[in-house]
Design a protein around this motif. Structure first.
Motif, PDB file in Angstrom:
ATOM      1  N   ASP A  20       0.834  -1.198   0.000  1.00  0.00           N
ATOM      2  CA  ASP A  20       0.000   0.000   0.000  1.00  0.00           C
ATOM      3  C   ASP A  20       0.873   1.253   0.000  1.00  0.00           C
ATOM      4  OD1 ASP A  20      -2.338  -1.519   0.096  1.00  0.00           O
ATOM      5  OD2 ASP A  20      -2.282  -1.608   2.292  1.00  0.00           O
ATOM      6  N   ILE A  21       0.237   2.383  -0.246  1.00  0.00           N
ATOM      7  CA  ILE A  21       0.945   3.663  -0.229  1.00  0.00           C
ATOM      8  C   ILE A  21       1.327   4.033   1.198  1.00  0.00           C
ATOM      9  CG2 ILE A  21       0.600   6.148  -0.523  1.00  0.00           C
ATOM     10  CD1 ILE A  21      -1.060   5.545  -2.982  1.00  0.00           C
ATOM     11  N   ALA A  22       2.548   4.500   1.382  1.00  0.00           N
ATOM     12  CA  ALA A  22       2.978   5.043   2.670  1.00  0.00           C
ATOM     13  C   ALA A  22       4.046   6.100   2.409  1.00  0.00           C
ATOM     14  CB  ALA A  22       3.530   3.946   3.580  1.00  0.00           C
ATOM     15  N   PHE A  23       3.929   7.226   3.092  1.00  0.00           N
ATOM     16  CA  PHE A  23       4.972   8.253   2.990  1.00  0.00           C
ATOM     17  C   PHE A  23       4.973   9.109   4.248  1.00  0.00           C
ATOM     18  CE2 PHE A  23       1.191   9.776   0.864  1.00  0.00           C
ATOM     19  CZ  PHE A  23       1.067  11.132   1.169  1.00  0.00           C
ATOM     20  N   MET A  24       6.071   9.801   4.474  1.00  0.00           N
ATOM     21  CA  MET A  24       6.254  10.622   5.658  1.00  0.00           C
ATOM     22  C   MET A  24       6.384  12.080   5.230  1.00  0.00           C
ATOM     23  SD  MET A  24       6.417  10.007   9.025  1.00  0.00           S
ATOM     24  CE  MET A  24       7.136   8.359   9.182  1.00  0.00           C
ATOM     25  N   ILE A  25       5.777  12.957   6.038  1.00  0.00           N
ATOM     26  CA  ILE A  25       5.745  14.380   5.709  1.00  0.00           C
ATOM     27  C   ILE A  25       6.342  15.183   6.854  1.00  0.00           C
ATOM     28  CG2 ILE A  25       4.236  16.318   5.090  1.00  0.00           C
ATOM     29  CD1 ILE A  25       2.104  14.003   4.503  1.00  0.00           C
ATOM     30  N   ASP A  26       7.164  16.167   6.493  1.00  0.00           N
ATOM     31  CA  ASP A  26       7.610  17.198   7.426  1.00  0.00           C
ATOM     32  C   ASP A  26       6.513  18.256   7.415  1.00  0.00           C
ATOM     33  OD1 ASP A  26       8.608  19.529   8.548  1.00  0.00           O
ATOM     34  OD2 ASP A  26      10.579  19.375   7.619  1.00  0.00           O
ATOM     35  N   ALA A  27       5.624  18.220   8.403  1.00  0.00           N
ATOM     36  CA  ALA A  27       4.443  19.082   8.389  1.00  0.00           C
ATOM     37  C   ALA A  27       4.798  20.551   8.522  1.00  0.00           C
ATOM     38  CB  ALA A  27       3.486  18.663   9.509  1.00  0.00           C
ATOM     39  N   ARG A  28       5.863  20.860   9.260  1.00  0.00           N
ATOM     40  CA  ARG A  28       6.216  22.267   9.462  1.00  0.00           C
ATOM     41  C   ARG A  28       6.621  22.932   8.155  1.00  0.00           C
ATOM     42  NH1 ARG A  28      11.088  24.421  13.313  1.00  0.00           N
ATOM     43  NH2 ARG A  28      12.305  23.587  11.590  1.00  0.00           N
ATOM     44  N   ARG A  29       7.307  22.178   7.300  1.00  0.00           N
ATOM     45  CA  ARG A  29       7.758  22.715   6.006  1.00  0.00           C
ATOM     46  C   ARG A  29       6.882  22.252   4.856  1.00  0.00           C
ATOM     47  NH1 ARG A  29      11.941  21.071   9.105  1.00  0.00           N
ATOM     48  NH2 ARG A  29      13.536  22.613   9.664  1.00  0.00           N
ATOM     49  N   SER A  30       5.892  21.412   5.151  1.00  0.00           N
ATOM     50  CA  SER A  30       5.010  20.841   4.127  1.00  0.00           C
ATOM     51  C   SER A  30       5.822  20.135   3.047  1.00  0.00           C
ATOM     52  CB  SER A  30       4.136  21.937   3.495  1.00  0.00           C
ATOM     53  OG  SER A  30       3.237  21.368   2.561  1.00  0.00           O
ATOM     54  N   ARG A  31       6.773  19.297   3.486  1.00  0.00           N
ATOM     55  CA  ARG A  31       7.644  18.589   2.547  1.00  0.00           C
ATOM     56  C   ARG A  31       7.523  17.081   2.733  1.00  0.00           C
ATOM     57  NH1 ARG A  31       9.691  22.236  -1.231  1.00  0.00           N
ATOM     58  NH2 ARG A  31       9.932  24.245  -0.171  1.00  0.00           N
ATOM     59  N   VAL A  32       7.574  16.365   1.627  1.00  0.00           N
ATOM     60  CA  VAL A  32       7.636  14.910   1.672  1.00  0.00           C
ATOM     61  C   VAL A  32       9.070  14.512   1.965  1.00  0.00           C
ATOM     62  CG1 VAL A  32       7.279  12.781   0.384  1.00  0.00           C
ATOM     63  CG2 VAL A  32       5.752  14.716   0.011  1.00  0.00           C
ATOM     64  N   VAL A  33       9.272  13.670   2.978  1.00  0.00           N
ATOM     65  CA  VAL A  33      10.633  13.294   3.357  1.00  0.00           C
ATOM     66  C   VAL A  33      10.936  11.822   3.080  1.00  0.00           C
ATOM     67  CG1 VAL A  33      10.807  15.106   5.103  1.00  0.00           C
ATOM     68  CG2 VAL A  33       9.937  12.848   5.757  1.00  0.00           C
ATOM     69  N   TRP A  34       9.886  11.026   2.808  1.00  0.00           N
ATOM     70  CA  TRP A  34      10.126   9.599   2.562  1.00  0.00           C
ATOM     71  C   TRP A  34       8.897   8.990   1.906  1.00  0.00           C
ATOM     72  CZ3 TRP A  34       7.254   5.521   4.689  1.00  0.00           C
ATOM     73  CH2 TRP A  34       7.767   4.231   4.441  1.00  0.00           C
ATOM     74  N   VAL A  35       9.105   8.083   0.971  1.00  0.00           N
ATOM     75  CA  VAL A  35       8.002   7.324   0.365  1.00  0.00           C
ATOM     76  C   VAL A  35       8.432   5.864   0.304  1.00  0.00           C
ATOM     77  CG1 VAL A  35       7.221   9.285  -1.010  1.00  0.00           C
ATOM     78  CG2 VAL A  35       8.793   7.621  -2.022  1.00  0.00           C
ATOM     79  N   ILE A  51      10.363  13.196  -3.036  1.00  0.00           N
ATOM     80  CA  ILE A  51      11.026  13.544  -1.776  1.00  0.00           C
ATOM     81  C   ILE A  51      11.588  14.959  -1.869  1.00  0.00           C
ATOM     82  CG2 ILE A  51      12.972  13.000  -0.266  1.00  0.00           C
ATOM     83  CD1 ILE A  51      12.507  10.073  -0.897  1.00  0.00           C
ATOM     84  N   GLY A  52      11.249  15.756  -0.891  1.00  0.00           N
ATOM     85  CA  GLY A  52      11.664  17.152  -0.870  1.00  0.00           C
ATOM     86  C   GLY A  52      10.665  18.085  -1.518  1.00  0.00           C
ATOM     87  N   ALA A  53       9.668  17.535  -2.197  1.00  0.00           N
ATOM     88  CA  ALA A  53       8.675  18.368  -2.873  1.00  0.00           C
ATOM     89  C   ALA A  53       7.672  18.915  -1.873  1.00  0.00           C
ATOM     90  CB  ALA A  53       7.966  17.565  -3.952  1.00  0.00           C
ATOM     91  N   ASP A  54       7.114  20.072  -2.200  1.00  0.00           N
ATOM     92  CA  ASP A  54       6.086  20.702  -1.370  1.00  0.00           C
ATOM     93  C   ASP A  54       4.796  19.916  -1.518  1.00  0.00           C
ATOM     94  OD1 ASP A  54       4.104  22.343  -0.258  1.00  0.00           O
ATOM     95  OD2 ASP A  54       5.229  24.149  -0.725  1.00  0.00           O
ATOM     96  N   LEU A  55       4.230  19.485  -0.390  1.00  0.00           N
ATOM     97  CA  LEU A  55       3.003  18.696  -0.408  1.00  0.00           C
ATOM     98  C   LEU A  55       1.873  19.425  -1.124  1.00  0.00           C
ATOM     99  CD1 LEU A  55       1.805  16.009   0.712  1.00  0.00           C
ATOM    100  CD2 LEU A  55       1.016  17.332   2.680  1.00  0.00           C
ATOM    101  N   ARG A  56       1.881  20.762  -1.033  1.00  0.00           N
ATOM    102  CA  ARG A  56       0.810  21.533  -1.653  1.00  0.00           C
ATOM    103  C   ARG A  56       0.867  21.481  -3.169  1.00  0.00           C
ATOM    104  NH1 ARG A  56       2.031  26.337   2.523  1.00  0.00           N
ATOM    105  NH2 ARG A  56       4.100  25.614   1.924  1.00  0.00           N
ATOM    106  N   ARG A  57       2.052  21.141  -3.720  1.00  0.00           N
ATOM    107  CA  ARG A  57       2.186  21.083  -5.175  1.00  0.00           C
ATOM    108  C   ARG A  57       1.930  19.683  -5.722  1.00  0.00           C
ATOM    109  NH1 ARG A  57       4.519  25.675  -7.201  1.00  0.00           N
ATOM    110  NH2 ARG A  57       5.434  27.093  -5.677  1.00  0.00           N
TER     111      ARG A  57
END
Length: 212
Positions: A20-35, A51-57
C-alpha cells in the motif's frame, strides 16, 4: 541537523515493504521526506521526484480534487489526524481513488512534526459503492411511483422497509409495519392458509398469489 525521532525511523521500517501507499511528511515545512515502494508502484512517481517536494504542489487535477486536497494539506500542516478519500492521477494520466489516513507520528527537537500517511487504492470499491447506490435509488424511484407495493423483511421475518404505496391499500402508514411480522398484522387469508404462508416464510421459500 537534529536527529530524526526513533519512532519515525521505526514507522518507515514497518511500512517500507507494504504494497500500500505510505509516505512521511515534514508538516512544518510541508515537505515529503520519505516514500515507500508501494507509493512508487501505485502512483508511478519516482521517489526522487517526490522527496523534498512541497506537499501543496503534489495535488490531483480538477477543481473538486484540488479543493479536497487543500483540506488534506491544511490538516497535515496543523498536525491533525484525518482520513480522506483522495482523488489522484497516475503518471500516465489514469485517475484513481486512495483511502488515505494521516497520523501525526512524532516531533523532533527542532519542532519538526512528522506525519505518516498510509493509503490504499479503493477505486474499484468506490465505483461499486456508487453503482449500488445508483441501483438502490432506481429501485426506490420505481417503488414510489409503482401502483404495487413492495417490502423488505429481515432474517427474523420482520418488516424493515415498506413502500409508501401501501397506505393506499391498507389505510395505514408504512411505519406501522416496521418491526412487525406479517403474522402480527391480523392478516385474514382468502384462498390460502396463514399456516402454509407462515411455513413458506420460515423456510425462506418464494411464494405468490397469497390473497388476503
Amino acid at each position: 541537523m537534529p536527529a530524526v525521532p526513533d519512532i519515525v525511523v521505526e514507522l518507515e521500517r514497518i511500512h517500507r515493504a507494504s504494497p500500500d501507499i505510505a509516505f512521511m511528511i515534514d508538516a512544518r515545512r510541508s515537505r515529503v521526506v520519505w516514500v515507500n515502494a508501494g507509493f512508487v508502484a501505485i502512483t508511478g512517481l519516482l521517489a526522487a521526484d517526490v522527496i523534498g517536494a512541497d506537499l501543496r504542489r503534489i495535488r490531483p487535477t480538477g477543481d473538486a480534487a484540488r479543493k479536497a486536497w487543500r483540506r488534506v494539506v491544511d490538516a497535515v500542516i496543523a498536525g491533525r489526524p484525518g482520513r480522506y478519500d483522495v482523488e489522484c492521477r497516475r503518471i500516465d494520466g489514469e485517475g484513481f481513488t486512495v483511502d488515505m489516513t494521516f497520523l501525526p507520528a512524532a516531533t523532533a527537537e527542532d519542532g519538526t512534526l512528522y506525519v505518516l500517511a498510509v493509503g490504499r487504492d479503493v477505486t474499484k470499491a468506490r465505483r461499486l459503492q456508487a453503482e449500488l447506490a445508483e441501483r438502490e435509488q432506481r429501485f426506490q424511484d420505481f417503488a414510489e411511483i409503482a401502483s404495487d407495493w413492495f417490502w423488505e423483511i429481515d432474517e427474523d421475518l420482520r418488516f424493515t422497509w415498506v413502500s409508501p404505496s401501501v397506505e393506499a391499500y391498507c389505510g395505514v402508514p408504512p411505519t406501522l409495519f416496521i418491526g412487525n411480522k406479517r403474522t402480527d398484522m391480523r392478516v385474514t387469508p382468502l384462498d390460502s392458509t396463514m399456516e402454509q404462508h407462515a411455513a413458506d416464510l420460515a423456510a425462506r421459500r418464494p411464494f405468490k398469489d397469497f390473497m388476503y
